[in-house]
Design a protein around this motif. Sequence first.
Motif, PDB file in Angstrom:
ATOM      1  N   LYS A 141       0.828  -1.208   0.000  1.00  0.00           N
ATOM      2  CA  LYS A 141       0.000   0.000   0.000  1.00  0.00           C
ATOM      3  C   LYS A 141       0.863   1.259   0.000  1.00  0.00           C
ATOM      4  N   ASP A 142       1.945   1.251   0.794  1.00  0.00           N
ATOM      5  CA  ASP A 142       2.825   2.416   0.841  1.00  0.00           C
ATOM      6  C   ASP A 142       3.491   2.659  -0.512  1.00  0.00           C
ATOM      7  N   ALA A 143       3.943   1.585  -1.158  1.00  0.00           N
ATOM      8  CA  ALA A 143       4.596   1.726  -2.456  1.00  0.00           C
ATOM      9  C   ALA A 143       3.625   2.226  -3.522  1.00  0.00           C
ATOM     10  N   ILE A 144       2.411   1.682  -3.533  1.00  0.00           N
ATOM     11  CA  ILE A 144       1.403   2.133  -4.499  1.00  0.00           C
ATOM     12  C   ILE A 144       1.038   3.590  -4.240  1.00  0.00           C
ATOM     13  N   GLY A 145       0.927   3.958  -2.969  1.00  0.00           N
ATOM     14  CA  GLY A 145       0.620   5.346  -2.645  1.00  0.00           C
ATOM     15  C   GLY A 145       1.705   6.297  -3.088  1.00  0.00           C
ATOM     16  N   GLU A 146       2.972   5.886  -3.000  1.00  0.00           N
ATOM     17  CA  GLU A 146       4.073   6.742  -3.428  1.00  0.00           C
ATOM     18  C   GLU A 146       4.035   6.958  -4.936  1.00  0.00           C
ATOM     19  N   VAL A 147       3.761   5.894  -5.687  1.00  0.00           N
ATOM     20  CA  VAL A 147       3.645   6.023  -7.147  1.00  0.00           C
ATOM     21  C   VAL A 147       2.488   6.956  -7.502  1.00  0.00           C
ATOM     22  N   ALA A 148       1.348   6.782  -6.844  1.00  0.00           N
ATOM     23  CA  ALA A 148       0.189   7.633  -7.113  1.00  0.00           C
ATOM     24  C   ALA A 148       0.452   9.083  -6.720  1.00  0.00           C
ATOM     25  N   ASN A 149       1.209   9.283  -5.662  1.00  0.00           N
ATOM     26  CA  ASN A 149       1.520  10.639  -5.214  1.00  0.00           C
ATOM     27  C   ASN A 149       2.351  11.379  -6.252  1.00  0.00           C
ATOM     28  N   ILE A 150       3.369  10.709  -6.805  1.00  0.00           N
ATOM     29  CA  ILE A 150       4.213  11.334  -7.824  1.00  0.00           C
ATOM     30  C   ILE A 150       3.394  11.634  -9.081  1.00  0.00           C
ATOM     31  N   SER A 151       2.551  10.696  -9.480  1.00  0.00           N
ATOM     32  CA  SER A 151       1.749  10.884 -10.684  1.00  0.00           C
ATOM     33  C   SER A 151       0.764  12.041 -10.517  1.00  0.00           C
ATOM     34  N   MET A 152       0.085  12.099  -9.376  1.00  0.00           N
ATOM     35  CA  MET A 152      -0.894  13.148  -9.165  1.00  0.00           C
ATOM     36  C   MET A 152      -0.247  14.515  -8.975  1.00  0.00           C
ATOM     37  N   GLN A 193      -6.173  28.438 -11.397  1.00  0.00           N
ATOM     38  CA  GLN A 193      -6.431  28.509  -9.959  1.00  0.00           C
ATOM     39  C   GLN A 193      -5.408  27.614  -9.258  1.00  0.00           C
ATOM     40  N   LYS A 194      -5.066  27.989  -8.038  1.00  0.00           N
ATOM     41  CA  LYS A 194      -4.142  27.159  -7.271  1.00  0.00           C
ATOM     42  C   LYS A 194      -4.768  25.788  -7.009  1.00  0.00           C
ATOM     43  N   VAL A 195      -4.038  24.736  -7.340  1.00  0.00           N
ATOM     44  CA  VAL A 195      -4.520  23.363  -7.177  1.00  0.00           C
ATOM     45  C   VAL A 195      -3.617  22.645  -6.186  1.00  0.00           C
ATOM     46  N   ASN A 196      -4.229  22.046  -5.195  1.00  0.00           N
ATOM     47  CA  ASN A 196      -3.482  21.296  -4.185  1.00  0.00           C
ATOM     48  C   ASN A 196      -4.093  19.906  -4.048  1.00  0.00           C
ATOM     49  N   ILE A 197      -3.281  18.865  -4.296  1.00  0.00           N
ATOM     50  CA  ILE A 197      -3.718  17.475  -4.129  1.00  0.00           C
ATOM     51  C   ILE A 197      -2.834  16.841  -3.057  1.00  0.00           C
ATOM     52  N   THR A 198      -3.434  16.423  -1.953  1.00  0.00           N
ATOM     53  CA  THR A 198      -2.668  15.973  -0.797  1.00  0.00           C
ATOM     54  C   THR A 198      -2.193  14.529  -0.969  1.00  0.00           C
ATOM     55  N   THR A 199      -1.397  14.075   0.006  1.00  0.00           N
ATOM     56  CA  THR A 199      -0.879  12.716   0.011  1.00  0.00           C
ATOM     57  C   THR A 199      -2.021  11.704  -0.008  1.00  0.00           C
ATOM     58  N   PRO A 200      -1.943  10.681  -0.851  1.00  0.00           N
ATOM     59  CA  PRO A 200      -3.072   9.758  -1.005  1.00  0.00           C
ATOM     60  C   PRO A 200      -3.200   8.781   0.162  1.00  0.00           C
ATOM     61  N   GLN A 201      -4.404   8.255   0.309  1.00  0.00           N
ATOM     62  CA  GLN A 201      -4.696   7.186   1.265  1.00  0.00           C
ATOM     63  C   GLN A 201      -5.104   5.951   0.467  1.00  0.00           C
ATOM     64  N   VAL A 202      -4.363   4.849   0.648  1.00  0.00           N
ATOM     65  CA  VAL A 202      -4.574   3.628  -0.127  1.00  0.00           C
ATOM     66  C   VAL A 202      -5.267   2.598   0.750  1.00  0.00           C
ATOM     67  N   GLU A 203      -6.328   1.989   0.213  1.00  0.00           N
ATOM     68  CA  GLU A 203      -7.043   0.947   0.934  1.00  0.00           C
ATOM     69  C   GLU A 203      -7.759   0.040  -0.058  1.00  0.00           C
ATOM     70  N   LEU A 204      -8.161  -1.132   0.422  1.00  0.00           N
ATOM     71  CA  LEU A 204      -8.958  -2.044  -0.390  1.00  0.00           C
ATOM     72  C   LEU A 204     -10.436  -1.698  -0.225  1.00  0.00           C
ATOM     73  N   ALA A 205     -11.188  -1.862  -1.300  1.00  0.00           N
ATOM     74  CA  ALA A 205     -12.614  -1.505  -1.265  1.00  0.00           C
ATOM     75  C   ALA A 205     -13.372  -2.381  -2.247  1.00  0.00           C
ATOM     76  N   ASN A 206     -14.697  -2.300  -2.162  1.00  0.00           N
ATOM     77  CA  ASN A 206     -15.560  -2.941  -3.151  1.00  0.00           C
ATOM     78  C   ASN A 206     -16.635  -1.947  -3.563  1.00  0.00           C
ATOM     79  N   TRP A 207     -17.513  -2.365  -4.465  1.00  0.00           N
ATOM     80  CA  TRP A 207     -18.514  -1.461  -5.016  1.00  0.00           C
ATOM     81  C   TRP A 207     -19.435  -0.915  -3.934  1.00  0.00           C
ATOM     82  N   GLU A 208     -19.828  -1.768  -3.002  1.00  0.00           N
ATOM     83  CA  GLU A 208     -20.713  -1.336  -1.921  1.00  0.00           C
ATOM     84  C   GLU A 208     -20.043  -0.279  -1.055  1.00  0.00           C
TER      85      GLU A 208
END
Length: 411
Positions: A64-75, A88-103
């Motif tokens: 999860k930490d590794a995937i979050g780091e890749v997503a952080n650099i990309s975003m 306009q000033k755009v700020n995207i914060t550090t991501p939170q990675v978790e498992l989920a489903n449709w519900e």
Amino acid sequence: MDGMLSQDEINALLAGMDTSAGGDTPADAPADGGGDAAPAEAAVSTPPVGGGAIDESLLTDSEKDAIGEVANISMGSSATTLYSLVNQKVNITTPQVELANWENVINNYERPCVFIQIKYTVGLDGTNILILKEHDVMVITDLMMGGDGTNTDGEIGELQLSAISEAMNQMMGAAATSLSTMINQKVDISPPQATVLDMINDDPSDIAEFLTGTFVKISFKMQVGELVDSTLMQLYPIDFAKTLKDTVIAADESSQEAAPAAAPAPEPAPAPAPQPQMAPQMDPSMMQGQPMPQMGMPQMQMAMPQMMAPQMMNMNIQPAQFQNFSGGTTIMAGGENIGIIKDVPLEVTVELGRTAKPISDILDFAPGTIIELDKVAGEPVDVLVNGKFVAKGEVVVIEESFGVRVTEIVQ
């Protein structure tokens, strides 16, 4: 009839279910002639599509930490691109990675929302989905079209979906460029597809097959000026998220192995201590009637030629050699890549005519006042782009709106 239960068998089955509550008869005891019938509990226990429990063991904390780091650099690259689109000033914060489903997504995200599906076509093989709130899309598209971001009334139409698709195309294109740098190979995406969904009545398999099971959900806090303070979600299939993480780590390790170990720089040899220069001895008799020489800089000026002369004599001085560019490639004027700025909006103004009036006449303006312009009826109108006169045209009517047919381009 075969396969059908008689009334007595049905009564016996119901009696068996009642007595099971007291522990006398097991509820799943088969009735005579009814062995082919499935227990009622089996139908109730089947989880809905996209629901059920989430197996947290599918992804470790380190993954999860590794995937979050890749997503952080990309975003980070995507935020810079969005800033250039909305000014306009755009700020995207550090991501939170978790498992989920449709519900889980339905219960924890505002509806309706906009699903934007992006497929990787070069370098990577997979799909990811961005989810934006409807209000956020209205604000971003209004800013892209020159508004102030407050025109958010009504529902999202084709114009807004087309605009947000273009914005996501540029944002994810910048993210793909960042991924290319991380994995040392070209990464490209297909044009994004945007859809408005309420999620309650939508089948996740119609959107993407991986949404029917457990997937990776990456949540970002996104701020656009003072207009948007919301959450942006990115969904990945688990297998693709792991492959992306492994690819980035493998590329990083290979680049570290390829880089030769830097040899320690040799310590510089101590410079010889400068020898003090002795001032030339002068005869006192020669000093009579002459001004006293100043100490300091004049002495250095006298000593420098003596110090530099041996060095200049040992230098190898040659005329400079320059490469001949006569046979090289010539860059023709106008060959720049104009495609980079094709999406920049310009203000187009059609000028019917002008006139000059004194202040006294302007103060007398009232409804019904007629102002005579400097052009005669039927004369071409002027077309200005960002205030610059570029063309002439004639006024036409398109359904219920005015338009201009360009008749001449001004060189």
